[in-house]
Design a protein around this motif. Structure first.
Motif, PDB file in Angstrom:
ATOM      1  N   PRO A   1     -15.314  44.770  52.381  1.00  0.00           N
ATOM      2  CA  PRO A   1     -14.289  44.887  53.425  1.00  0.00           C
ATOM      3  C   PRO A   1     -13.231  45.947  53.132  1.00  0.00           C
ATOM      4  O   PRO A   1     -12.769  46.636  54.049  1.00  0.00           O
ATOM      5  N   GLU A   2     -12.840  46.112  51.876  1.00  0.00           N
ATOM      6  CA  GLU A   2     -11.825  47.109  51.538  1.00  0.00           C
ATOM      7  C   GLU A   2     -12.346  48.518  51.768  1.00  0.00           C
ATOM      8  O   GLU A   2     -11.633  49.387  52.293  1.00  0.00           O
ATOM      9  N   VAL A   3     -13.596  48.757  51.393  1.00  0.00           N
ATOM     10  CA  VAL A   3     -14.168  50.094  51.579  1.00  0.00           C
ATOM     11  C   VAL A   3     -14.397  50.369  53.064  1.00  0.00           C
ATOM     12  O   VAL A   3     -14.250  51.499  53.527  1.00  0.00           O
ATOM     13  N   SER A   4     -14.736  49.335  53.835  1.00  0.00           N
ATOM     14  CA  SER A   4     -14.917  49.510  55.281  1.00  0.00           C
ATOM     15  C   SER A   4     -13.629  50.011  55.934  1.00  0.00           C
ATOM     16  O   SER A   4     -13.661  50.902  56.797  1.00  0.00           O
ATOM     17  N   LEU A   5     -12.485  49.481  55.519  1.00  0.00           N
ATOM     18  CA  LEU A   5     -11.209  49.937  56.065  1.00  0.00           C
ATOM     19  C   LEU A   5     -10.954  51.394  55.694  1.00  0.00           C
ATOM     20  O   LEU A   5     -10.419  52.171  56.499  1.00  0.00           O
ATOM     21  N   GLU A   6     -11.353  51.788  54.485  1.00  0.00           N
ATOM     22  CA  GLU A   6     -11.217  53.189  54.073  1.00  0.00           C
ATOM     23  C   GLU A   6     -12.073  54.091  54.956  1.00  0.00           C
ATOM     24  O   GLU A   6     -11.652  55.187  55.342  1.00  0.00           O
ATOM     25  N   TRP A   7     -13.271  53.608  55.308  1.00  0.00           N
ATOM     26  CA  TRP A   7     -14.159  54.419  56.150  1.00  0.00           C
ATOM     27  C   TRP A   7     -13.599  54.566  57.568  1.00  0.00           C
ATOM     28  O   TRP A   7     -13.713  55.631  58.179  1.00  0.00           O
TER      29      TRP A   7
ATOM     30  N   GLY B   1     -28.244  40.943  52.065  1.00  0.00           N
ATOM     31  CA  GLY B   1     -26.890  40.549  51.719  1.00  0.00           C
ATOM     32  C   GLY B   1     -26.772  39.492  50.646  1.00  0.00           C
ATOM     33  O   GLY B   1     -25.694  38.922  50.452  1.00  0.00           O
ATOM     34  N   ARG B   2     -27.847  39.219  49.934  1.00  0.00           N
ATOM     35  CA  ARG B   2     -27.787  38.149  48.935  1.00  0.00           C
ATOM     36  C   ARG B   2     -27.029  38.574  47.675  1.00  0.00           C
ATOM     37  O   ARG B   2     -26.509  37.718  46.947  1.00  0.00           O
ATOM     38  N   ILE B   3     -26.996  39.863  47.370  1.00  0.00           N
ATOM     39  CA  ILE B   3     -26.296  40.311  46.162  1.00  0.00           C
ATOM     40  C   ILE B   3     -24.789  40.181  46.345  1.00  0.00           C
ATOM     41  O   ILE B   3     -24.053  39.906  45.404  1.00  0.00           O
ATOM     42  N   GLY B   4     -24.316  40.370  47.580  1.00  0.00           N
ATOM     43  CA  GLY B   4     -22.893  40.277  47.863  1.00  0.00           C
ATOM     44  C   GLY B   4     -22.499  41.275  48.937  1.00  0.00           C
ATOM     45  O   GLY B   4     -23.348  41.940  49.538  1.00  0.00           O
ATOM     46  N   ARG B   5     -21.200  41.374  49.195  1.00  0.00           N
ATOM     47  CA  ARG B   5     -20.688  42.321  50.189  1.00  0.00           C
ATOM     48  C   ARG B   5     -20.524  43.668  49.510  1.00  0.00           C
ATOM     49  O   ARG B   5     -19.594  43.885  48.737  1.00  0.00           O
ATOM     50  N   ILE B   6     -21.459  44.561  49.804  1.00  0.00           N
ATOM     51  CA  ILE B   6     -21.610  45.798  49.044  1.00  0.00           C
ATOM     52  C   ILE B   6     -21.615  46.999  49.978  1.00  0.00           C
ATOM     53  O   ILE B   6     -22.313  46.999  51.004  1.00  0.00           O
ATOM     54  N   THR B   7     -20.838  48.014  49.629  1.00  0.00           N
ATOM     55  CA  THR B   7     -20.898  49.304  50.316  1.00  0.00           C
ATOM     56  C   THR B   7     -21.365  50.343  49.310  1.00  0.00           C
ATOM     57  O   THR B   7     -20.833  50.424  48.197  1.00  0.00           O
ATOM     58  N   LEU B   8     -22.362  51.140  49.698  1.00  0.00           N
ATOM     59  CA  LEU B   8     -23.041  52.007  48.735  1.00  0.00           C
ATOM     60  C   LEU B   8     -22.633  53.468  48.806  1.00  0.00           C
ATOM     61  O   LEU B   8     -23.246  54.318  48.169  1.00  0.00           O
ATOM     62  N   GLU B   9     -21.618  53.774  49.606  1.00  0.00           N
ATOM     63  CA  GLU B   9     -21.012  55.108  49.544  1.00  0.00           C
ATOM     64  C   GLU B   9     -19.550  54.966  49.908  1.00  0.00           C
ATOM     65  O   GLU B   9     -19.157  54.034  50.627  1.00  0.00           O
TER      66      GLU B   9
END
Length: 279
Positions: free
Chosen positions: A71-77, A268-276
């Motif tokens: 969620p934090e990286v999504s706001l940055e995007w 999504g089983r590993i977690g909430r992940i953004t890859l860039e």
């Protein structure tokens, strides 16, 4: 198991070129373009050629599957797209969140600058970013086939919603050549490219490399392993051992372990992940 160089992945079937031509033929009918990307890889999953559909249209960039993204990286995007593009609206979206659906409908209606009685929207994007799920959410019932693999939507179709929207559903379209090999790798992680054209062990190793830098705790929690001080092959071994993925002779089954890691990320089983991340 050894660390490998990034594969240079290309895939542009003929049906994508045909779909591109058919979309252009209908553009004069379109009021709003809803471009769907995957919030976990919002730049890599954004087809640069979609700009040809949006240059004189109201444009919404929908960061779909936001519930799977950091969620934090999504706001940055969101801030990055606002500063670096001319897109009118950048919206986080989860097709199963009613509040987000209501907000998206309101956003579309706000962009109805020509005050049409029925707003015609083009819904477009690359394969496997969830276009059909977005459409099913807006129309309130299942009208389009969905699946966690590329190429499910085969042709174009108009669909109406209770909110006086007309949605043009389109097949996923890639662009002819990935100039950056990382983009092909990223789209392989998402499942946007057919898995018959790359080595799963290689792209799973590259995914692990990223996760060990940014999300080591998520790996440890899911697979019940310790990753500190381990290299990629050792983490592969630990995951295979934890899940009991062995072949004859007691050797670790890297093929099945690779599929496990890739599927756990996509679902999504590993977690909430953004890859860039934004520059």
């Amino acid at each position: 198991m050894s660390e490998e160089k990034i594969e240079y992945i290309q895939w542009y079937p003929g049906h994508m070129a045909k779909a591109n031509r058919e979309i252009k033929e209908k553009l004069k009918l379109i009021n709003v373009v809803i471009e769907v990307v995957d919030a976990r890889l919002p730049l890599s999953s954004k087809n640069p050629e979609i700009n040809q559909y949006t240059w004189n249209k109201q444009h919404i960039l929908l960061l779909n599957k936001s519930d799977l993204a950091d969620p934090e990286v999504s706001l940055e995007w969101i801030e990055w797209f606002k500063k670096n593009t001319e897109i009118q609206k950048v919206v986080l979206f989860d097709a199963f969140d009613r509040r987000m659906k209501t907000e998206l409908v309101r956003t579309i209606q706000d962009l109805n600058v020509k005050e049409k009685a029925q707003v015609k929207c083009l819904v477009c994007g690359i394969p496997n970013v969830g276009k059909s799920t977005v459409i099913n959410s807006l129309i309130g019932k299942k009208k389009t086939q969905i699946g966690n693999k590329p190429g499910v939507t085969k042709g174009q179709q108009w669909l109406s919603t209770p909110d006086h929207l007309m949605l043009l559903d389109t097949p996923g379209i890639l662009w002819p050549k990935f100039e950056d090999p990382l983009v092909g790798l990223h789209l392989a992680w998402l499942g946007s490219i057919k898995d018959t054209i790359y080595e799963k062990e290689n792209i799973a190793a590259d995914l692990l490399k990223y996760l060990l830098i940014y999300y080591p705790g998520d790996l440890e929690a899911l697979y019940k392993i310790e990753v500190e001080g381990k290299n990629i092959p050792e983490v592969f071994d630990a995951i295979a051992k934890s899940r009991g993925l062995l072949i004859k002779g007691g050797e670790y089954d890297y093929a099945r372990t690779s599929v496990l890691i890739l599927n756990d990320f996509k679902n999504g089983r590993i977690g909430r992940i953004t890859l860039e991340r934004p520059e």
